[in-house]
Design an enzyme around this catalytic site. Sequence first.
Site, mmCIF file in Angstrom:
data_model
loop_
_atom_site.group_PDB
_atom_site.id
_atom_site.type_symbol
_atom_site.label_atom_id
_atom_site.label_comp_id
_atom_site.label_asym_id
_atom_site.label_seq_id
_atom_site.Cartn_x
_atom_site.Cartn_y
_atom_site.Cartn_z
ATOM 1 N N GLY A 43 0.787 -1.233 0.000
ATOM 2 C CA GLY A 43 0.000 0.000 0.000
ATOM 3 C C GLY A 43 0.814 1.276 0.000
ATOM 4 O O GLY A 43 0.422 2.279 -0.580
ATOM 5 N N GLU A 98 3.102 4.676 6.055
ATOM 6 C CA GLU A 98 1.865 3.920 5.796
ATOM 7 C C GLU A 98 0.971 4.652 4.813
ATOM 8 O O GLU A 98 0.985 5.884 4.742
ATOM 9 C CB GLU A 98 1.093 3.731 7.110
ATOM 10 N N ASP A 102 -6.607 2.314 9.500
ATOM 11 C CA ASP A 102 -8.043 2.064 9.572
ATOM 12 C C ASP A 102 -8.365 1.705 11.028
ATOM 13 O O ASP A 102 -8.511 2.580 11.874
ATOM 14 C CB ASP A 102 -8.361 0.942 8.575
ATOM 15 N N LYS A 130 -8.459 6.951 9.256
ATOM 16 C CA LYS A 130 -9.918 6.959 9.457
ATOM 17 C C LYS A 130 -10.196 6.997 10.960
ATOM 18 O O LYS A 130 -10.243 5.939 11.606
ATOM 19 C CB LYS A 130 -10.539 5.686 8.879
ATOM 20 N N VAL A 152 -11.594 3.201 0.528
ATOM 21 C CA VAL A 152 -10.998 4.006 -0.537
ATOM 22 C C VAL A 152 -9.958 3.200 -1.305
ATOM 23 O O VAL A 152 -9.363 2.267 -0.768
ATOM 24 C CB VAL A 152 -10.351 5.295 0.028
ATOM 25 N N ASP A 158 -5.580 -0.725 -2.488
ATOM 26 C CA ASP A 158 -6.238 -1.672 -3.380
ATOM 27 C C ASP A 158 -7.581 -2.129 -2.848
ATOM 28 O O ASP A 158 -7.881 -2.023 -1.661
ATOM 29 C CB ASP A 158 -5.366 -2.916 -3.540
ATOM 30 N N ARG A 164 -4.561 -0.011 -7.415
ATOM 31 C CA ARG A 164 -3.400 0.619 -6.768
ATOM 32 C C ARG A 164 -2.775 1.698 -7.645
ATOM 33 O O ARG A 164 -2.145 2.628 -7.156
ATOM 34 C CB ARG A 164 -2.311 -0.423 -6.473
HETATM 35 P P1 IMP Z 1 -5.978 -1.677 9.892
HETATM 36 O O1 IMP Z 1 -5.266 -2.823 10.554
HETATM 37 O O2 IMP Z 1 -7.479 -1.844 10.003
HETATM 38 O O3 IMP Z 1 -5.559 -0.321 10.380
HETATM 39 O O4 IMP Z 1 -5.716 -1.789 8.337
HETATM 40 C C1 IMP Z 1 -4.527 -1.397 7.793
HETATM 41 C C2 IMP Z 1 -4.359 -1.843 6.368
HETATM 42 O O5 IMP Z 1 -5.606 -2.231 5.768
HETATM 43 C C3 IMP Z 1 -3.856 -0.704 5.509
HETATM 44 O O6 IMP Z 1 -2.461 -0.634 5.550
HETATM 45 C C4 IMP Z 1 -4.404 -1.048 4.149
HETATM 46 O O7 IMP Z 1 -3.534 -1.931 3.489
HETATM 47 C C5 IMP Z 1 -5.718 -1.750 4.459
HETATM 48 N N1 IMP Z 1 -6.867 -0.816 4.385
HETATM 49 C C6 IMP Z 1 -7.552 -0.258 5.400
HETATM 50 N N2 IMP Z 1 -8.525 0.567 4.969
HETATM 51 C C7 IMP Z 1 -8.457 0.532 3.618
HETATM 52 C C8 IMP Z 1 -9.202 1.200 2.568
HETATM 53 O O8 IMP Z 1 -10.128 1.999 2.770
HETATM 54 N N3 IMP Z 1 -8.815 0.898 1.294
HETATM 55 C C9 IMP Z 1 -7.792 0.040 1.006
HETATM 56 N N4 IMP Z 1 -7.076 -0.583 1.951
HETATM 57 C C10 IMP Z 1 -7.397 -0.354 3.238
HETATM 58 MG MG MG Z 2 -1.005 -1.070 4.197
#
Ligand code: IMP
Ligand code: MG
Length: 178
Positions: A43, A98, A102, A130, A152, A158, A164
């Site tokens: 990402g 990063e 999320d 977010k 998004v 992706d 991407r």
């Molecule tokens: P987290 O563990 O929920 O914070 O997710 C982190 C990872 O999930 C990010 O580094 C992204 O690779 C993926 N991710 C989270 N939200 C999105 C989104 O809205 N679009 C695409 N990838 C996301």
């Molecule tokens: Mg990521």
Amino acid sequence: MGDKLEKVLLSEEDIRAGIARLAAAVDADYDGEELLLVGVLNGALMVMADLSRALHNPITLDWMAISSYGAGTKSSGVVRILKDLDTDIKGKHVLVVEDIIDSGLTLSWLLSNLRQRQPASLEVCTLLRKPDAAKVQIDVKYVGFDIPNDFVVGYGLDYDQRFRNLPFIGLLAPHVYS
Ligand code: IMP
Ligand code: MG
């Protein structure tokens, strides 16, 4: 893109301005220090390419690949290292780069993993966050944009490995993933 995207959330110009802001803050904070940027694949590829070029201080780059998502749109919190760093980070100033935070579960796991390797300092720079999706509290020093809790894509992000390469960040139409 056809009907796959609902709208553009951040244009190329918005992103460029956001990256320039982040780079100026990082440059000011690490003035005179050598910094190791750790990009989280896949990402962060665009953020790394653009942020590293916008920095004036000396830096080195390394990459980690971790998996937490599978093909869905929700984080599992279960993280696997697919590719570890090539660099020993002990005693180094490390900035994790990063694309998006999320739930924060992936990053929180990554930070405790990296902290055990005893870097001189450890901070995080993310293009997107977010706030309404946070499940763990993480101190993130550099945030480009806080965005709504929607899925998004583009600029490295992706859905099921696609989108991407979009130069902007768009909202995925819900019918694509529901
Ligand atoms: P987290 O563990 O929920 O914070 O997710 C982190 C990872 O999930 C990010 O580094 C992204 O690779 C993926 N991710 C989270 N939200 C999105 C989104 O809205 N679009 C695409 N990838 C996301
Ligand atoms: Mg990521």
